[in-house]
Design a protein around this motif. Structure first.
Motif, PDB file in Angstrom:
ATOM      1  N   VAL A 133       0.698  -1.180   0.033  1.00  0.00           N
ATOM      2  CA  VAL A 133      -0.004   0.084  -0.029  1.00  0.00           C
ATOM      3  C   VAL A 133       0.768   1.229   0.137  1.00  0.00           C
ATOM      4  CG1 VAL A 133      -1.761   1.245   1.170  1.00  0.00           C
ATOM      5  CG2 VAL A 133      -1.915  -1.190   1.201  1.00  0.00           C
ATOM      6  N   ARG A 134       0.739   2.112  -1.003  1.00  0.00           N
ATOM      7  CA  ARG A 134       1.684   3.352  -1.147  1.00  0.00           C
ATOM      8  C   ARG A 134       0.711   4.567  -0.979  1.00  0.00           C
ATOM      9  NH1 ARG A 134       3.374   0.156  -5.547  1.00  0.00           N
ATOM     10  NH2 ARG A 134       5.294  -1.029  -5.104  1.00  0.00           N
ATOM     11  N   ILE A 135       0.845   5.452   0.102  1.00  0.00           N
ATOM     12  CA  ILE A 135      -0.063   6.668   0.002  1.00  0.00           C
ATOM     13  C   ILE A 135       0.649   7.769   0.369  1.00  0.00           C
ATOM     14  CG2 ILE A 135      -1.987   5.388   1.026  1.00  0.00           C
ATOM     15  CD1 ILE A 135      -1.543   6.524   3.571  1.00  0.00           C
ATOM     16  N   PHE A 136       0.338   8.954   0.156  1.00  0.00           N
ATOM     17  CA  PHE A 136       1.103  10.186   0.367  1.00  0.00           C
ATOM     18  C   PHE A 136       0.271  11.290   0.773  1.00  0.00           C
ATOM     19  CE2 PHE A 136       0.415  11.231  -3.927  1.00  0.00           C
ATOM     20  CZ  PHE A 136       0.181  12.359  -4.111  1.00  0.00           C
ATOM     21  N   GLU A 137       0.618  12.255   1.418  1.00  0.00           N
ATOM     22  CA  GLU A 137      -0.430  13.465   1.844  1.00  0.00           C
ATOM     23  C   GLU A 137       0.862  14.761   1.585  1.00  0.00           C
ATOM     24  OE1 GLU A 137      -3.481  15.188   4.855  1.00  0.00           O
ATOM     25  OE2 GLU A 137      -2.641  13.460   5.592  1.00  0.00           O
ATOM     26  N   ILE A 138       0.425  15.874   1.310  1.00  0.00           N
ATOM     27  CA  ILE A 138       0.923  17.173   1.244  1.00  0.00           C
ATOM     28  C   ILE A 138      -0.170  17.946   1.996  1.00  0.00           C
ATOM     29  CG2 ILE A 138       1.959  18.989  -0.029  1.00  0.00           C
ATOM     30  CD1 ILE A 138       2.737  16.950  -2.157  1.00  0.00           C
ATOM     31  N   GLY A 139       0.459  18.634   3.211  1.00  0.00           N
ATOM     32  CA  GLY A 139      -0.255  19.646   3.910  1.00  0.00           C
ATOM     33  C   GLY A 139       0.462  20.379   5.027  1.00  0.00           C
ATOM     34  N   SER A 140      -0.278  21.378   5.496  1.00  0.00           N
ATOM     35  CA  SER A 140       0.345  22.230   6.362  1.00  0.00           C
ATOM     36  C   SER A 140       0.521  21.512   7.831  1.00  0.00           C
ATOM     37  CB  SER A 140      -0.462  23.597   6.508  1.00  0.00           C
ATOM     38  OG  SER A 140      -0.257  24.264   5.404  1.00  0.00           O
ATOM     39  N   CYS A 141       1.551  21.599   8.438  1.00  0.00           N
ATOM     40  CA  CYS A 141       1.756  21.335   9.817  1.00  0.00           C
ATOM     41  C   CYS A 141       2.280  22.763  10.554  1.00  0.00           C
ATOM     42  CB  CYS A 141       2.694  20.204   9.993  1.00  0.00           C
ATOM     43  SG  CYS A 141       2.429  18.768   9.257  1.00  0.00           S
ATOM     44  N   PHE A 142       2.109  22.555  11.871  1.00  0.00           N
ATOM     45  CA  PHE A 142       1.962  23.795  12.834  1.00  0.00           C
ATOM     46  C   PHE A 142       2.995  23.535  14.146  1.00  0.00           C
ATOM     47  CE2 PHE A 142      -1.766  23.837  10.374  1.00  0.00           C
ATOM     48  CZ  PHE A 142      -1.696  25.256   9.668  1.00  0.00           C
ATOM     49  N   ARG A 143       3.857  24.176  14.401  1.00  0.00           N
ATOM     50  CA  ARG A 143       4.802  24.061  15.371  1.00  0.00           C
ATOM     51  C   ARG A 143       5.218  25.394  15.876  1.00  0.00           C
ATOM     52  NH1 ARG A 143       8.685  18.740  14.897  1.00  0.00           N
ATOM     53  NH2 ARG A 143       6.823  17.257  13.892  1.00  0.00           N
TER      54      ARG A 143
END
Length: 284
Positions: A145-155
């Motif tokens: 199973v190959r998945i990816f996500e692109i999105g904002s992260c906050f620290r």
């Protein structure tokens, strides 16, 4: 008669030149006195403003999308063409999912998190939601199973040239592959992403991690800036999600990839901003 003292840019002048993307060679000259320095500054600022205006015009006439958006599109197309499925998960993350990543109230990362209330926060990483999704996909789809996500992260990062409170992450995971090929596959995926990003000089080495214990980091070859961080499983964190398959995963910071590809010194110019557009200062 006293000789003229050598002088360099004032702090205000130096800041302005950095905002206008002056070359490193232009940032450290010496002048025979303040009048000579100020005259040189006016000439250099005028030239740099002209260049930035030309770049803004190019954005309007040619690209029409900032570099960060164009990079996201290239990475998405590359990964989809190589068998990965894109997923999109919520920006708000529950405290319970962080706990399953071993991030509790005593964890160092907790103080860096933007909490919305006692049970919810803006996601500091993509991994908990990807784990959540993978639980079902491993049951439904054949492996790997190959998945990816692109999105904002906050620290709540220390502000500076290489950090930002809001940044864009790419996380990719390939799960259900043979354990003996994990490292080779990880290196293949790192090469796939860096090539799409226009980064051709990088090194891979192991590093300690507050979450995974140890990670395999992808570093810029010139200044050793971390571009991405990888891990392999089975891992002890997997037990909380009832996952037993072998896997590899990498998280990349898109602003850092863009900064290195464009040979910039400032992460702030690469990301979401009210001051910069496509890395170009707007008060020109």
């Amino acid at each position: 008669m006293e000789a003229n003292l050598k002088t360099s840019w004032s702090e205000i002048q130096l800041t302005r030149l950095k905002e206008l993307a002056a070359d490193e060679a232009d940032l450290h000259p010496e002048f025979d006195g303040t009048p000579a320095r100020d005259a040189a500054f006016q000439q250099l600022e005028k030239r740099l403003v002209k260049i930035q205006r030309q770049k803004l015009q190019e954005l309007r006439d040619v690209h029409r999308r900032p570099g960060l958006c164009r990079l996201e599109s290239r990475l998405t197309e590359t990964l989809v063409q190589n068998g990965f499925v894109q997923v999109t998960t919520p920006t708000i993350l529950s405290k319970g999912l962080l706990a399953k990543m071993s991030i509790d109230d005593s964890h160092p990362l907790t103080s860096q998190i933007f909490w919305l209330d006692k049970d919810r926060c803006l996601r500091p990483m993509l991994a908990p939601h990807l784990y959540f999704v993978l639980q079902d996909l491993l049951r439904i789809w054949e492996k790997p199973v190959r998945i990816f996500e692109i999105g904002s992260c906050f620290r709540k990062e220390s502000q500076g040239a290489r950090h930002s409170n809001e940044f864009t992450m790419l996380n990719l995971v390939e799960m259900g592959l043979a354990e003996e090929i994990r490292r080779k596959r990880l290196e293949e995926l790192a090469a796939l992403v860096t090539r799409a990003a226009g980064v051709d000089d990088y090194i891979i080495e192991s590093e300690s991690s507050a979450v995974y214990g140890e990670t395999i980091d992808i570093l810029d070859g010139r200044n050793r800036l971390e571009l991405g961080s990888a891990a392999m499983g089975p891992h002890e964190l997997d037990r909380a999600w009832n996952i037993t398959d072998a896997w590899v995963g990498i998280g990349f910071g898109l602003e850092r990839l863009l900064m290195i590809a464009q040979k910039s010194q400032s992460l702030k110019k690469m990301g979401r901003s009210l001051t910069y557009l496509d890395g170009i200062r707007l008060n020109i």
